[in-house]
Design an enzyme around this catalytic site. Structure first.
Site, PDB file in Angstrom:
ATOM      1  N   SER A  65       0.800  -1.239   0.000  1.00  0.00           N
ATOM      2  CA  SER A  65       0.000   0.000   0.000  1.00  0.00           C
ATOM      3  C   SER A  65       0.823   1.275   0.000  1.00  0.00           C
ATOM      4  O   SER A  65       0.257   2.355  -0.171  1.00  0.00           O
ATOM      5  CB  SER A  65      -0.944   0.015   1.192  1.00  0.00           C
ATOM      6  N   LYS A  68       0.376   3.377  -2.970  1.00  0.00           N
ATOM      7  CA  LYS A  68      -0.794   4.256  -3.099  1.00  0.00           C
ATOM      8  C   LYS A  68      -0.408   5.730  -2.982  1.00  0.00           C
ATOM      9  O   LYS A  68      -1.112   6.597  -3.480  1.00  0.00           O
ATOM     10  CB  LYS A  68      -1.843   3.889  -2.041  1.00  0.00           C
ATOM     11  N   TYR A 193      -3.785  -2.704 -10.107  1.00  0.00           N
ATOM     12  CA  TYR A 193      -3.611  -2.335  -8.695  1.00  0.00           C
ATOM     13  C   TYR A 193      -2.683  -3.344  -7.991  1.00  0.00           C
ATOM     14  O   TYR A 193      -1.748  -2.960  -7.288  1.00  0.00           O
ATOM     15  CB  TYR A 193      -5.005  -2.274  -8.038  1.00  0.00           C
ATOM     16  N   TYR A 245      -4.850   3.543   8.007  1.00  0.00           N
ATOM     17  CA  TYR A 245      -6.226   3.027   8.088  1.00  0.00           C
ATOM     18  C   TYR A 245      -6.859   3.347   9.431  1.00  0.00           C
ATOM     19  O   TYR A 245      -6.746   4.473   9.912  1.00  0.00           O
ATOM     20  CB  TYR A 245      -6.245   1.510   7.798  1.00  0.00           C
ATOM     21  N   VAL A 263       1.213  -3.735   3.779  1.00  0.00           N
ATOM     22  CA  VAL A 263       1.224  -5.048   4.439  1.00  0.00           C
ATOM     23  C   VAL A 263       2.495  -5.868   4.170  1.00  0.00           C
ATOM     24  O   VAL A 263       2.670  -6.937   4.733  1.00  0.00           O
ATOM     25  CB  VAL A 263      -0.023  -5.922   4.117  1.00  0.00           C
TER      26      VAL A 263
HETATM   27  N1  GLN Z   1      -2.297  -5.301  -2.017  1.00  0.00           N
HETATM   28  C1  GLN Z   1      -2.801  -5.269  -0.667  1.00  0.00           C
HETATM   29  C2  GLN Z   1      -4.311  -5.512  -0.698  1.00  0.00           C
HETATM   30  O1  GLN Z   1      -4.938  -5.047  -1.592  1.00  0.00           O
HETATM   31  C3  GLN Z   1      -2.489  -3.928  -0.067  1.00  0.00           C
HETATM   32  C4  GLN Z   1      -2.979  -3.796   1.345  1.00  0.00           C
HETATM   33  C5  GLN Z   1      -2.064  -3.024   2.235  1.00  0.00           C
HETATM   34  O2  GLN Z   1      -0.846  -2.928   2.039  1.00  0.00           O
HETATM   35  N2  GLN Z   1      -2.632  -2.543   3.320  1.00  0.00           N
HETATM   36  O3  GLN Z   1      -4.861  -6.155   0.150  1.00  0.00           O
END
Ligand code: GLN
Length: 309
Positions: A65, A68, A193, A245, A263
């Site tokens: 993430s 992003k 994505y 989050y 993650v």
């Molecule tokens: N690619 C992971 C997902 O879509 C990204 C989630 C994350 O890093 N929080 O679940």
């Protein structure tokens, strides 16, 4: 007297050791399930490009993430305020992959950093660049420029493994589509994505890549302008309020810096006007943020007194 960053990082390295086995790696992505806990790296990059590191700071990991931040940067540059017709700017207070809020908020995700919001950002990029491959190419080109590494690449095994178990992200995309908030084909957009989440980088590369955001959109070393200062301000604000989050408040409370987690166990942070930081340790807390990485950043702001508050 200038601060001795190497000494501070060395202290953190020693103090963090007992925490490295706490938490759980992201096993919902099978290709990430085998990563060994116990690994740790941290890098600080200053205005003049000076780099201080501890641990496995050249070891690449899945940025997940954290990507992003870079897709949001590109989309904001292209669409400016128009972007907020499709995605909001409020913290979600929900898990990163939650479907619930999206239903009662009519398919408009709360912000660009939860999965639904990031998938919308990817959708807007595909619309602009007219095709998923071109979108990934432009993103990689941008990330190679800001990180100074012309060889950044995507770990296809991780991306494919995520698609294999990607039902929840596909469901988010379909739900948004049912509300009319989707422009491209669902499967290939979600795959794009997953591909950008599967880019691999080290803490040295990530810290370097974040430097322009710590300095109002201008890389202080090359003097290149990547984004306007007003947009850089908004990206930092988004990291502060939404970067972790449903643990974003807690992170601001304990660390006090704009930051974004993934993650894969990475976290990037900026100290505006001072430096960028990247930390990595793969075991996650219950919110999906690196357990030791979060603590290490807290130690860093406590020891240095650097925080935006
Ligand atoms: N690619 C992971 C997902 O879509 C990204 C989630 C994350 O890093 N929080 O679940």
């Amino acid at each position: 007297m200038p601060m001795n960053y190497q000494k501070i990082l060395d202290e953190i390295y020693d103090e963090i050791q007992p925490e490295l086995q706490h938490g759980k790696v992201a096993d919902y992505i099978p290709a990430l399930a085998e990563i060994e806990k116990g690994q740790f790296a941290m890098t600080v990059t200053l205005e003049d490009g000076a780099v201080y590191s501890v641990g496995d700071s050249t070891k690449k990991f899945s940025i997940q993430s954290i990507s992003k931040v870079f897709t949001f940067t590109l989309a904001l540059e292209i669409y400016s305020k128009e972007l907020y017709k499709r995605v909001g700017v409020e913290p979600s207070g929900n898990a990163f992959n939650s479907l619930v809020q999206l239903e009662y908020e009519h398919g408009i995700p709360r912000n660009p950093f939860i999965n639904a919001g990031a998938i919308i950002i990817t959708d807007t990029l595909i619309t602009h660049y007219k095709d998923p491959d071109k979108t990934l190419k432009v993103l990689l080109y941008f990330m190679r420029k800001i990180s100074g590494n012309p060889k950044l690449s995507i770990d296809k095994e991780v991306a494919n493994s995520e698609m294999e178990y990607g039902d929840r992200n596909l469901a988010l995309a379909r739900l948004m589509r049912s509300f009319g908030n989707f422009e491209n084909e669902v499967q290939s957009t979600v795959m794009t994505y997953f591909n950008h989440c599967a880019i691999t980088m080290s803490t040295e590369e990530l810290s370097r890549a974040m430097l322009f955001l710590a300095f109002g959109g201008i890389d202080p070393v090359s003097k290149k302008i990547f984004i306007s200062s007003s947009k850089a301000k908004r990206i930092n604000a988004m990291m502060l309020t939404c970067g972790h989050y449903d643990a974003s408040g807690e992170f601001a409370f304990h660390v006090g810096l704009p930051a974004k987690s993934g993650v894969g166990g990475g976290i990037v942070a900026t100290v505006p006007g001072e430096m960028s930081i990247a930390v990595w340790s793969p075991a996650l807390n219950k919110y999906g943020n690196s357990h030791a990485g979060t603590l290490a950043l807290e130690m860093f702001t406590t020891k240095t007194g650097l925080s935006i508050f």
